[in-house]
Design an enzyme around this catalytic site. Structure first.
Site, PDB file in Angstrom:
ATOM      1  N   THR A  46      -8.160  -8.668  -2.425  1.00 40.27           N
ATOM      2  CA  THR A  46      -9.549  -8.940  -2.783  1.00 40.27           C
ATOM      3  C   THR A  46      -9.792  -8.716  -4.264  1.00 40.27           C
ATOM      4  O   THR A  46     -10.693  -9.319  -4.853  1.00 40.27           O
ATOM      5  CB  THR A  46     -10.492  -8.054  -1.947  1.00 40.27           C
ATOM      6  OG1 THR A  46     -10.163  -8.206  -0.566  1.00 40.27           O
ATOM      7  CG2 THR A  46     -11.945  -8.416  -2.161  1.00 40.27           C
ATOM      8  N   TYR A 134       2.118  -2.305   2.112  1.00 35.20           N
ATOM      9  CA  TYR A 134       1.108  -3.327   2.382  1.00 35.20           C
ATOM     10  C   TYR A 134       1.801  -4.493   3.063  1.00 35.20           C
ATOM     11  O   TYR A 134       2.539  -5.247   2.426  1.00 35.20           O
ATOM     12  CB  TYR A 134       0.460  -3.742   1.063  1.00 35.20           C
ATOM     13  CG  TYR A 134      -0.659  -4.760   1.146  1.00 35.20           C
ATOM     14  CD1 TYR A 134      -1.175  -5.196   2.355  1.00 35.20           C
ATOM     15  CD2 TYR A 134      -1.216  -5.276  -0.018  1.00 35.20           C
ATOM     16  CE1 TYR A 134      -2.200  -6.124   2.414  1.00 35.20           C
ATOM     17  CE2 TYR A 134      -2.243  -6.205   0.015  1.00 35.20           C
ATOM     18  CZ  TYR A 134      -2.733  -6.624   1.233  1.00 35.20           C
ATOM     19  OH  TYR A 134      -3.752  -7.553   1.274  1.00 35.20           O
ATOM     20  N   LYS A 163      -0.871  -0.475   5.274  1.00 37.93           N
ATOM     21  CA  LYS A 163      -1.957  -1.395   5.605  1.00 37.93           C
ATOM     22  C   LYS A 163      -1.363  -2.594   6.320  1.00 37.93           C
ATOM     23  O   LYS A 163      -0.508  -3.292   5.767  1.00 37.93           O
ATOM     24  CB  LYS A 163      -2.713  -1.849   4.355  1.00 37.93           C
ATOM     25  CG  LYS A 163      -3.844  -2.835   4.690  1.00 37.93           C
ATOM     26  CD  LYS A 163      -4.556  -3.374   3.461  1.00 37.93           C
ATOM     27  CE  LYS A 163      -5.628  -4.382   3.876  1.00 37.93           C
ATOM     28  NZ  LYS A 163      -6.323  -5.004   2.707  1.00 37.93           N
ATOM     29  N   ILE A 208      -8.898  -0.969   5.969  1.00 35.78           N
ATOM     30  CA  ILE A 208      -9.085  -1.304   4.555  1.00 35.78           C
ATOM     31  C   ILE A 208      -9.432  -2.779   4.537  1.00 35.78           C
ATOM     32  O   ILE A 208      -8.555  -3.636   4.713  1.00 35.78           O
ATOM     33  CB  ILE A 208      -7.804  -1.056   3.731  1.00 35.78           C
ATOM     34  CG1 ILE A 208      -7.361   0.403   3.816  1.00 35.78           C
ATOM     35  CG2 ILE A 208      -8.016  -1.463   2.268  1.00 35.78           C
ATOM     36  CD1 ILE A 208      -5.998   0.674   3.177  1.00 35.78           C
TER      37      ILE A 208
END
Length: 300
Positions: A46, A134, A163, A208
């Site tokens: 993001t 991630y 994540k 998240i």
């Protein structure tokens, strides 16, 4: 059941020329911190890390870490296409005072577990701080499997969390069940807003995800409701978040949509993004307004 957490993968505010908008970024950090969000993940997907130079990423690290000043947890996205760049950027962030870094693995070519073991192993040995993995198979083209992750944790004590940006909760559940007996403190976060409660119920740490940029107060309330086991409130907020998630459907490139929505929410930012992202057009802008009106109606 672990105490639930919701962290925000923060947007990065730019000016029309693609430079960092320092004050606008500070406005966003204050907005999220004042709302009570559990942490900031800076330069995640993001945050448009993929379109920023190493120098600009360091510039943002130098901005966010001292400005946040431990008011909440600050995790910096430092994944690069090479081991050397990832180590350099990670140690830079840790050296400035970041709480941890989060590393997405290289994309474009598919990588084997042997490749990934070498990549993350070299990084873990060299980085002087805590690391989150991630996993984003839709963008990297491959998966950090539960079995691979467990093997990595057995060798590197500074890998402390993960994540999992997959829509299939079965993958996240298997990951949690695979690692939790040996590593009960290992944090596993989901990457989709609507999976927050399911993540907690199967033993994870929370979420998240990007919609907390827009309505952090709702997600903070959701965390409190989960931690207090308030089933009625949990269900009410789930309904609201499910409606809110339609924001992702307005455009495949959701970041300009999110920034425009944040402007409508009253934040003093602009909706400039790194190219080739374009600002929301008239049709998209109207769709954002309509959706936010529906969400506000649900909230009220």
């Amino acid at each position: 059941m672990k105490k639930a957490k919701f962290l925000t993968p923060v947007i990065t505010a730019f000016d029309a020329e693609g430079n960092l908008d320092v004050q606008a970024n500070k406005n966003v950090y204050d907005y999220l911190i004042d709302s009570g969000i559990d942490g900031l993940v800076v330069m995640g997907s993001t945050g448009e890390f993929y379109a920023m130079s190493i120098e600009q990423r360091k510039e943002l690290i130098d901005l966010v870490v001292p400005y946040v000043n431990k008011r909440t947890k600050t995790i910096i996205g430092t994944g690069c296409m090479t081991i050397e760049d990832t180590i350099e950027l990670s140690n830079y962030a840790i050296g400035v005072g970041a709480d941890a870094v989060i590393v997405v693995s290289p994309y474009y070519f598919g990588l084997t577990d042997a490749n990934l073991d070498f990549y993350y192993g070299e990084i873990a040995k060299a980085v002087k701080g805590n690391i989150y993995l991630y996993n984003f198979p839709d963008r990297t083209g491959y998966d950090l499997s539960p079995e691979f992750t467990l093997n990595l944790l057995r060798k590197h004590g500074n890998i402390v969390g993960y994540k999992d940006t997959v829509s299939e909760m079965g993958h996240t559940r298997k990951l949690i069940k695979t690692v939790q007996n040996e590593f009960p403190g290992f944090e596993v976060f989901s990457g989709f807003d609507e999976n927050f409660v399911h993540n907690i119920l199967v033993g994870g740490s929370g979420c998240i995800s990007a919609l907390s940029n827009l309505y952090p107060e709702i997600f903070v309330n959701w965390v409190k409701s989960v931690n207090n086991k308030n089933i009625a409130k949990i269900a009410e907020i789930q309904n609201c978040v499910d409606k809110m998630s339609e924001l992702y459907e307005i455009s495949q490139c959701f970041i300009p949509i999110l920034k425009k929505a944040m402007m409508f929410k009253g934040l003093d930012i602009k909706d400039y993004c790194k190219t080739p992202f374009l600002q929301a057009d008239e049709k998209q802008t109207n769709a954002i307004k309509e959706l936010m009106e529906e969400v506000d109606h649900i909230i009220s």
